[in-house]
Design a protein around this motif. Structure first.
Motif, PDB file in Angstrom:
ATOM      1  N   ALA A   1       0.840  -1.208   0.000  1.00  0.00           N
ATOM      2  CA  ALA A   1       0.000   0.000   0.000  1.00  0.00           C
ATOM      3  C   ALA A   1       0.876   1.260   0.000  1.00  0.00           C
ATOM      4  CB  ALA A   1      -0.929  -0.007   1.212  1.00  0.00           C
ATOM      5  N   PHE A   2       1.944   1.253   0.778  1.00  0.00           N
ATOM      6  CA  PHE A   2       2.865   2.391   0.836  1.00  0.00           C
ATOM      7  C   PHE A   2       3.492   2.645  -0.532  1.00  0.00           C
ATOM      8  CE2 PHE A   2       7.446   3.473   2.177  1.00  0.00           C
ATOM      9  CZ  PHE A   2       7.251   4.832   2.023  1.00  0.00           C
ATOM     10  N   MET A   3       4.047   1.614  -1.154  1.00  0.00           N
ATOM     11  CA  MET A   3       4.705   1.773  -2.454  1.00  0.00           C
ATOM     12  C   MET A   3       3.703   2.169  -3.538  1.00  0.00           C
ATOM     13  SD  MET A   3       7.978   1.357  -2.232  1.00  0.00           S
ATOM     14  CE  MET A   3       7.810   2.377  -0.790  1.00  0.00           C
ATOM     15  N   THR A   4       2.506   1.623  -3.472  1.00  0.00           N
ATOM     16  CA  THR A   4       1.480   1.942  -4.463  1.00  0.00           C
ATOM     17  C   THR A   4       1.079   3.413  -4.354  1.00  0.00           C
ATOM     18  OG1 THR A   4       0.690  -0.330  -4.472  1.00  0.00           O
ATOM     19  CG2 THR A   4      -0.837   1.354  -5.277  1.00  0.00           C
ATOM     20  N   GLU A   5       0.930   3.908  -3.129  1.00  0.00           N
ATOM     21  CA  GLU A   5       0.570   5.321  -2.962  1.00  0.00           C
ATOM     22  C   GLU A   5       1.694   6.234  -3.450  1.00  0.00           C
ATOM     23  OE1 GLU A   5      -1.047   8.523   0.356  1.00  0.00           O
ATOM     24  OE2 GLU A   5      -1.102   6.371   0.821  1.00  0.00           O
ATOM     25  N   ILE A   6       2.932   5.896  -3.143  1.00  0.00           N
ATOM     26  CA  ILE A   6       4.073   6.699  -3.590  1.00  0.00           C
ATOM     27  C   ILE A   6       4.133   6.720  -5.115  1.00  0.00           C
ATOM     28  CG2 ILE A   6       6.608   6.743  -3.735  1.00  0.00           C
ATOM     29  CD1 ILE A   6       5.541   7.793  -1.090  1.00  0.00           C
ATOM     30  N   ALA A   7       3.970   5.573  -5.740  1.00  0.00           N
ATOM     31  CA  ALA A   7       4.087   5.467  -7.196  1.00  0.00           C
ATOM     32  C   ALA A   7       2.862   6.014  -7.917  1.00  0.00           C
ATOM     33  CB  ALA A   7       4.310   4.012  -7.598  1.00  0.00           C
ATOM     34  N   GLY A   8       1.781   6.267  -7.178  1.00  0.00           N
ATOM     35  CA  GLY A   8       0.538   6.714  -7.790  1.00  0.00           C
ATOM     36  C   GLY A   8       0.609   8.062  -8.462  1.00  0.00           C
ATOM     37  N   GLY A   9       1.585   8.861  -8.136  1.00  0.00           N
ATOM     38  CA  GLY A   9       1.729  10.169  -8.762  1.00  0.00           C
ATOM     39  C   GLY A   9       3.185  10.535  -8.813  1.00  0.00           C
ATOM     40  N   ALA A  10       3.464  11.652  -9.394  1.00  0.00           N
ATOM     41  CA  ALA A  10       4.842  12.127  -9.421  1.00  0.00           C
ATOM     42  C   ALA A  10       5.289  12.374  -7.990  1.00  0.00           C
ATOM     43  CB  ALA A  10       4.938  13.400 -10.242  1.00  0.00           C
ATOM     44  N   THR A  11       6.525  12.084  -7.701  1.00  0.00           N
ATOM     45  CA  THR A  11       7.054  12.271  -6.365  1.00  0.00           C
ATOM     46  C   THR A  11       8.021  13.437  -6.362  1.00  0.00           C
ATOM     47  OG1 THR A  11       6.827   9.918  -5.930  1.00  0.00           O
ATOM     48  CG2 THR A  11       8.315  11.124  -4.504  1.00  0.00           C
ATOM     49  N   ASP A  12       7.892  14.330  -5.398  1.00  0.00           N
ATOM     50  CA  ASP A  12       8.791  15.463  -5.283  1.00  0.00           C
ATOM     51  C   ASP A  12      10.159  14.957  -4.870  1.00  0.00           C
ATOM     52  OD1 ASP A  12      10.157  17.772  -4.796  1.00  0.00           O
ATOM     53  OD2 ASP A  12       8.682  18.606  -3.419  1.00  0.00           O
ATOM     54  N   THR A  13      11.108  15.038  -5.796  1.00  0.00           N
ATOM     55  CA  THR A  13      12.457  14.547  -5.541  1.00  0.00           C
ATOM     56  C   THR A  13      13.313  15.583  -4.840  1.00  0.00           C
ATOM     57  OG1 THR A  13      13.257  15.370  -7.651  1.00  0.00           O
ATOM     58  CG2 THR A  13      12.358  13.125  -7.621  1.00  0.00           C
ATOM     59  N   GLY A  14      12.817  16.813  -4.751  1.00  0.00           N
ATOM     60  CA  GLY A  14      13.599  17.876  -4.158  1.00  0.00           C
ATOM     61  C   GLY A  14      14.486  18.574  -5.174  1.00  0.00           C
ATOM     62  N   ARG A  15      14.492  18.075  -6.394  1.00  0.00           N
ATOM     63  CA  ARG A  15      15.306  18.693  -7.437  1.00  0.00           C
ATOM     64  C   ARG A  15      14.574  19.901  -8.002  1.00  0.00           C
ATOM     65  NH1 ARG A  15      15.694  13.407 -10.485  1.00  0.00           N
ATOM     66  NH2 ARG A  15      16.636  12.130  -8.898  1.00  0.00           N
ATOM     67  N   PRO A  16      15.342  20.959  -8.356  1.00  0.00           N
ATOM     68  CA  PRO A  16      14.709  22.123  -8.981  1.00  0.00           C
ATOM     69  C   PRO A  16      13.954  21.708 -10.236  1.00  0.00           C
ATOM     70  CG  PRO A  16      16.989  22.591  -8.409  1.00  0.00           C
ATOM     71  CD  PRO A  16      16.771  21.119  -8.174  1.00  0.00           C
ATOM     72  N   GLY A  17      12.791  22.279 -10.411  1.00  0.00           N
ATOM     73  CA  GLY A  17      12.004  22.001 -11.604  1.00  0.00           C
ATOM     74  C   GLY A  17      11.195  20.724 -11.540  1.00  0.00           C
ATOM     75  N   SER A  18      11.170  20.073 -10.363  1.00  0.00           N
ATOM     76  CA  SER A  18      10.402  18.828 -10.284  1.00  0.00           C
ATOM     77  C   SER A  18       8.901  19.093 -10.279  1.00  0.00           C
ATOM     78  CB  SER A  18      10.805  18.008  -9.053  1.00  0.00           C
ATOM     79  OG  SER A  18      10.505  18.702  -7.865  1.00  0.00           O
ATOM     80  N   GLY A  19       8.510  20.356 -10.080  1.00  0.00           N
ATOM     81  CA  GLY A  19       7.093  20.711 -10.157  1.00  0.00           C
ATOM     82  C   GLY A  19       6.299  20.223  -8.970  1.00  0.00           C
ATOM     83  N   SER A  20       4.979  20.410  -9.037  1.00  0.00           N
ATOM     84  CA  SER A  20       4.146  19.960  -7.935  1.00  0.00           C
ATOM     85  C   SER A  20       4.085  18.441  -7.970  1.00  0.00           C
ATOM     86  CB  SER A  20       2.744  20.550  -8.042  1.00  0.00           C
ATOM     87  OG  SER A  20       2.051  19.948  -9.097  1.00  0.00           O
ATOM     88  N   ALA A  21       4.155  17.865  -6.841  1.00  0.00           N
ATOM     89  CA  ALA A  21       4.191  16.412  -6.768  1.00  0.00           C
ATOM     90  C   ALA A  21       3.710  15.964  -5.401  1.00  0.00           C
ATOM     91  CB  ALA A  21       5.621  15.923  -7.004  1.00  0.00           C
ATOM     92  N   THR A  22       3.563  14.673  -5.258  1.00  0.00           N
ATOM     93  CA  THR A  22       3.188  14.071  -3.996  1.00  0.00           C
ATOM     94  C   THR A  22       4.310  14.289  -2.993  1.00  0.00           C
ATOM     95  OG1 THR A  22       2.014  12.386  -5.239  1.00  0.00           O
ATOM     96  CG2 THR A  22       2.490  11.897  -2.948  1.00  0.00           C
ATOM     97  N   ASP A  23       3.988  14.560  -1.755  1.00  0.00           N
ATOM     98  CA  ASP A  23       4.981  14.751  -0.706  1.00  0.00           C
ATOM     99  C   ASP A  23       5.409  13.377  -0.192  1.00  0.00           C
ATOM    100  OD1 ASP A  23       6.478  15.282   1.547  1.00  0.00           O
ATOM    101  OD2 ASP A  23       5.080  16.768   2.345  1.00  0.00           O
ATOM    102  N   PHE A  24       6.563  12.914  -0.684  1.00  0.00           N
ATOM    103  CA  PHE A  24       7.078  11.578  -0.375  1.00  0.00           C
ATOM    104  C   PHE A  24       7.220  11.357   1.131  1.00  0.00           C
ATOM    105  CE2 PHE A  24      10.648   8.690   0.335  1.00  0.00           C
ATOM    106  CZ  PHE A  24      10.255   7.594  -0.405  1.00  0.00           C
ATOM    107  N   ARG A  25       7.848  12.310   1.822  1.00  0.00           N
ATOM    108  CA  ARG A  25       8.088  12.128   3.261  1.00  0.00           C
ATOM    109  C   ARG A  25       6.789  12.126   4.071  1.00  0.00           C
ATOM    110  NH1 ARG A  25      13.605  12.286   5.031  1.00  0.00           N
ATOM    111  NH2 ARG A  25      14.955  12.669   3.253  1.00  0.00           N
ATOM    112  N   ARG A  26       5.789  12.912   3.649  1.00  0.00           N
ATOM    113  CA  ARG A  26       4.502  12.917   4.354  1.00  0.00           C
ATOM    114  C   ARG A  26       3.825  11.559   4.212  1.00  0.00           C
ATOM    115  NH1 ARG A  26      -0.304  12.691   2.906  1.00  0.00           N
ATOM    116  NH2 ARG A  26       0.072  13.287   0.746  1.00  0.00           N
TER     117      ARG A  26
END
Length: 157
Positions: free
Chosen positions: A118-143
């Motif tokens: 369930a954890f991996m599926t939720e993370i993979a369900g959308g773009a993940t904010d990698t912290g890199r510039p220009g990654s755009g709006s994304a799911t908050d991985f740490r949250r």
């Protein structure tokens, strides 16, 4: 009395989750006798893996099937290869990085069942904010990780 019947899971059965350079193939064993676990085959490209972390809500075994990994287990770093097994109980710091030349494969067994999936599926369900510039709006991985009892630690493998 009837003979007991085993449980067969066919190759390719289950659900696959893509997370960057890692492919997780979850096998359905929930209705198998003593199936109080999740089983997953993890494939990782060279240089990829799981950053050091701990999870309080589930434990897991990592059985190395192919490749060579650096593994953090607590304060120690180990080289692990095919045939090695690593147990990470709830709360223990651990992480893996594929340091081999080819794709690495691990068999992961975790419990309680379906929690890691369930954890991996939720993370993979959308773009993940990698912290890199220009990654755009994304799911908050740490949250999301925190909601599953997963905490990433500031250390290296």
């Amino acid at each position: 009395m009837d003979d007991p019947v085993g449980h067969l899971v066919r190759a390719g059965a289950g659900r696959t989750v893509h997370l960057g350079n890692i492919i997780l193939s979850f096998k359905d064993v929930a209705d198998a006798p003593l199936g109080a676990c999740s089983i997953c085959v993890s494939e990782s490209r060279p240089g990829s893996g799981a950053a050091p972390h701990r999870h309080w809500s589930y434990g897991e075994w990592h059985i190395i099937l192919e490749g060579k990994y650096k593994c953090r287990l607590g304060n120690e770093i180990h080289d692990v290869v095919a045939g090695d097994m690593v147990y990470a109980p709830p709360g223990s710091v651990h992480g893996f990085r594929n340091v081999g030349e080819g794709t690495g494969r691990q068999l992961l067994i975790s419990w309680p069942p379906n929690h890691f999936e369930a954890f991996m599926t939720e993370i993979a369900g959308g773009a993940t904010d990698t912290g890199r510039p220009g990654s755009g709006s994304a799911t908050d991985f740490r949250r999301i990780a925190a909601s599953y009892g997963v905490e990433f630690v500031d250390t290296d493998i």
